[in-house]
Structures are given as C-alpha cells and as structure tokens.
Design an enzyme around this catalytic site. Sequence first.
Site, PDB file in Angstrom:
ATOM      1  N   SER A 260      43.447  34.302  50.925  1.00  0.00           N
ATOM      2  CA  SER A 260      44.631  34.771  50.229  1.00  0.00           C
ATOM      3  C   SER A 260      45.452  35.740  51.081  1.00  0.00           C
ATOM      4  O   SER A 260      45.787  35.419  52.215  1.00  0.00           O
ATOM      5  CB  SER A 260      44.199  35.381  48.896  1.00  0.00           C
ATOM      6  OG  SER A 260      45.253  35.315  48.003  1.00  0.00           O
TER       7      SER A 260
ATOM      8  N   LYS B 100      46.480  35.428  55.142  1.00  0.00           N
ATOM      9  CA  LYS B 100      47.732  35.674  55.869  1.00  0.00           C
ATOM     10  C   LYS B 100      47.423  36.596  57.053  1.00  0.00           C
ATOM     11  O   LYS B 100      47.892  36.387  58.173  1.00  0.00           O
ATOM     12  CB  LYS B 100      48.782  36.331  54.962  1.00  0.00           C
ATOM     13  CG  LYS B 100      49.037  35.613  53.621  1.00  0.00           C
ATOM     14  CD  LYS B 100      50.151  36.295  52.818  1.00  0.00           C
ATOM     15  CE  LYS B 100      49.980  36.274  51.294  1.00  0.00           C
ATOM     16  NZ  LYS B 100      50.142  35.037  50.604  1.00  0.00           N
TER      17      LYS B 100
ATOM     18  N   TRP C 137      49.956  28.385  42.430  1.00  0.00           N
ATOM     19  CA  TRP C 137      50.701  29.560  42.897  1.00  0.00           C
ATOM     20  C   TRP C 137      50.760  29.584  44.423  1.00  0.00           C
ATOM     21  O   TRP C 137      51.762  29.976  45.022  1.00  0.00           O
ATOM     22  CB  TRP C 137      50.011  30.803  42.333  1.00  0.00           C
ATOM     23  CG  TRP C 137      50.645  32.130  42.622  1.00  0.00           C
ATOM     24  CD1 TRP C 137      50.082  33.162  43.324  1.00  0.00           C
ATOM     25  CD2 TRP C 137      51.927  32.605  42.182  1.00  0.00           C
ATOM     26  NE1 TRP C 137      50.936  34.242  43.356  1.00  0.00           N
ATOM     27  CE2 TRP C 137      52.080  33.932  42.659  1.00  0.00           C
ATOM     28  CE3 TRP C 137      52.961  32.039  41.442  1.00  0.00           C
ATOM     29  CZ2 TRP C 137      53.220  34.697  42.414  1.00  0.00           C
ATOM     30  CZ3 TRP C 137      54.105  32.807  41.204  1.00  0.00           C
ATOM     31  CH2 TRP C 137      54.214  34.116  41.688  1.00  0.00           C
TER      32      TRP C 137
ATOM     33  N   HIS D 112      41.859  29.579  42.643  1.00  0.00           N
ATOM     34  CA  HIS D 112      42.056  30.452  43.792  1.00  0.00           C
ATOM     35  C   HIS D 112      40.807  31.302  44.065  1.00  0.00           C
ATOM     36  O   HIS D 112      40.491  32.200  43.284  1.00  0.00           O
ATOM     37  CB  HIS D 112      43.247  31.364  43.436  1.00  0.00           C
ATOM     38  CG  HIS D 112      43.713  32.243  44.538  1.00  0.00           C
ATOM     39  ND1 HIS D 112      44.331  31.760  45.658  1.00  0.00           N
ATOM     40  CD2 HIS D 112      43.676  33.600  44.690  1.00  0.00           C
ATOM     41  CE1 HIS D 112      44.665  32.764  46.444  1.00  0.00           C
ATOM     42  NE2 HIS D 112      44.266  33.891  45.893  1.00  0.00           N
TER      43      HIS D 112
HETATM   44  C1  GTR Z   1      48.635  37.188  44.795  1.00  0.00           C
HETATM   45  C2  GTR Z   1      49.755  36.964  45.759  1.00  0.00           C
HETATM   46  C3  GTR Z   1      49.379  35.902  46.738  1.00  0.00           C
HETATM   47  C4  GTR Z   1      47.986  36.107  47.285  1.00  0.00           C
HETATM   48  C5  GTR Z   1      47.032  36.711  46.286  1.00  0.00           C
HETATM   49  C6  GTR Z   1      45.740  37.346  46.812  1.00  0.00           C
HETATM   50  O1  GTR Z   1      48.940  38.046  43.772  1.00  0.00           O
HETATM   51  O2  GTR Z   1      50.870  36.598  45.006  1.00  0.00           O
HETATM   52  O3  GTR Z   1      50.333  35.818  47.749  1.00  0.00           O
HETATM   53  O4  GTR Z   1      48.014  36.811  48.456  1.00  0.00           O
HETATM   54  O5  GTR Z   1      47.599  37.705  45.537  1.00  0.00           O
HETATM   55  O6  GTR Z   1      45.716  37.967  47.863  1.00  0.00           O
HETATM   56  O7  GTR Z   1      44.749  37.249  46.088  1.00  0.00           O
END
Ligand code: GTR
Length: 389
Positions: A224, A228, A315, A365
């Site tokens: 996540s 990045k 998402w 996720h």
């Molecule tokens: C979310 C965000 C994503 C992702 C995620 C995470 O809220 O919108 O871009 O990075 O967090 O890091 O779990």
Amino acid sequence: MEPNYDESKVPVYTLPPVWPEGMTPERWRDEFRPRLLRQFAELLYGEIPPPPEETRPELRAERAGALNGLAVRREFRLHFRNGTATAELDVLLYLPTRRPGRVPAFCGLNFYGNHSVTPEADVFPSSGIGPEGPIRQDQVGAYCHRLPLTEILTRGFAAATAFYGQLCPDQPGAVETGIHRLFPGCARPATALAAWAWGLLRIRELLARQPELDPAQIGVFGHSRLGKAALWAGVNDERFARVISNDSGEGGAALTRRCFGESVAAITSRFPHWFTPRFAEFAGRENELPVDQHQLLALVAPRPLHVASAAEDLWADPRGEFLAWREALPVWRALGIPVPEPGDELPPNGGIPGYCACHRRPGVHDLLPEDWACYLDWAAAFSPVTGGR
Ligand code: GTR
C-alpha cells in the site's frame, strides 16, 4: 467527488512512452531513465535526501534459536547524524539458521511497529505515530500475516523490517519532524514518501554489511503506501536486487490516467504530506501529467519486478496496476530480457509468473501469506541479470 468504479467511465488516455521511438539501451540508461527519475521526484515523490554524514549501527540484541530454532534474530538501532542533527531507526532482522552460503534477503517497512510483525514478545517494541495515530505496544504479532517469517526463513531468505513512523510521522504538517530535519539545506519540498524511501536505503546498507547476507540479493517490498515507498526506493537505488509492489495503488503501481478508484484529488487531499504539492495540481487533469506509473515500474528494469493486487481492492485499481505493469514490459524486452506478452486481461488464474511477475489474488486490500508464497517462488526462481549495457 465519488470515486469511479465503472470501467466504462475510464477516460480515453494516451500514455507517455517508456521506450520512445529510436531509443537505444545506452540512451535509455544515461539520459531517459535519469530524466524520468527527476520528473517523478519533482511531480510526485520529492527527492530522497542523501545518506547522513554518519550512520552508526548499534546491535542492541542478538538471539540464536529464534522462531523455534529457525532463525538468528538481530535488533539494530541505526544512529544517524548529519551536522548536529540526529535520528534513529530500529531494524529487526531475522536470518535463517541454516545457510548454504550468503543468503538473499527482503526488506520492507511496517505500519504498526516491529513488534506487530513478529510472534516473539521479547523484541524491542516500536513507538510513534502510525496510520491511525499512536501505535499500540500491546499489538505483538497482530500483523504477522504481513511478514510470514516461518515461510520466508524456511525458504532460505532473511527478512528485515522497521517501523515507518520512526522515519516520518504519517501526518500532514509533521513531515519536517522526521528524518528531513537532518537535511535542512536539501531540496524541498520534503515528503513522507521520500523519508520512508530514505529509510529503506539505509536498511539496505545495513543488510549489505551483514556477513551472512548476499549484498547482491537484497530485495525491497512494501504494501500500500509502503508499496509506493518501496517503489520509490527501488527505482532510486539500483542496488536493490528486486522490487515488490503489493497493492500500492494510486501513486504506486496503478495508472493515474485511468481515474479509477482512488483519484489524484482524493489522495492529495487526504495525504498531502506524501507527495510534492505539484501532484495535486493534476487533479482532474490527469492526462496532462507528464508521467504515468508504468514509467515508474519501468525504472525497475533490468531487475526483477513483481506487482501484486487484490481483486476486491478496487480503491487501488487492480486493473490499473496490471495495465501499468504490462505497459512497462517493453523496457525489459528492449534490454534483452525475456518477459511475457500479456493480452488485455490477466489470465483467469490471476497470475503471470516470470522474471517480471504480476498476480491478483482474491480478496481485499492486504499483504497476505498467499502473496508471499508468490514472492518467494519468484525470488527463488529469478536472480537479477545485468541487461542493457
Ligand atoms: C489508503 C490510501 C491508499 C493506500 C492505503 C494504505 O487510505 O488511500 O493510497 O496507500 O491507504 O496505505 O493502506
């Protein structure tokens, strides 16, 4: 604005090139690649600060016979000094007890503290600010599934991790209180993603000095927002042998121009501190962004890359992650590395293995043992080749 989850509403877009007409491997390496890196630094991530004047690793604890004999556990504190400013990073390292020679390793940051990703209650707990505020010290092992140590160690890999909040608090307005403090004269704006990536570079250096580890086989992973960070670290330091992006989504592995799921507007308003202010300017004008994320993935070449998504994680735009991966592949091909020629969809089993791999598992996720099973098979099968020179 409501996020778009409708494939028919994805705008028509033209992607900037990863390998412009007439490019040669030499020019790609010496001109095009550095130019893309500069653009990503300017438009999205901010530059990663240099190494500090001094990094002193302190071995705070070592335990043979960790994880029921499977591992040697080392806990380091890295003491950084630049000028008169100092900072620290606590790194938790597990080495396999059985080592046929110098072994490969994975390193990645964690969200909830070093104690949250190990079942061992006697590790030094981390403290600081996590995604939802201060992290809890009673969460020993609560996120073990994100770093399945038994599987990783059994397969002969070492694993190292550190708490991302120790590098930079994940809060708008607090970025300058992280490691960026050490570099007051450095190019601004300072971003959280650059701070987290900086930490990954320091962990790689620490691992490269461990005599049990193969310095040419240190990979970087992240989930996540930390996916990045792993991508930004992995493309800036080519000494990372392999790069894993797990559900990194918007501003990670997903194509920005698809405007599917999380948008530039959404991410830059909720997390303005992750990116440079320039990124927010492209909200609603994604087509005008001079770069897109397939170009970031292409900067991993010629090293092995693995991009993973979760089917229900709309998402993060799983299809946009697959397409970015697919659109990056021409660079490996041009550098003489055999990679697949995928069609418009991932095969029904959700994965394309190989030197450049992609998988999409069912579910939501997260970073799960089943993702790690793919990463371990892939890392065991493919070592970096030196292409393009
Ligand atoms: C979310 C965000 C994503 C992702 C995620 C995470 O809220 O919108 O871009 O990075 O967090 O890091 O779990």
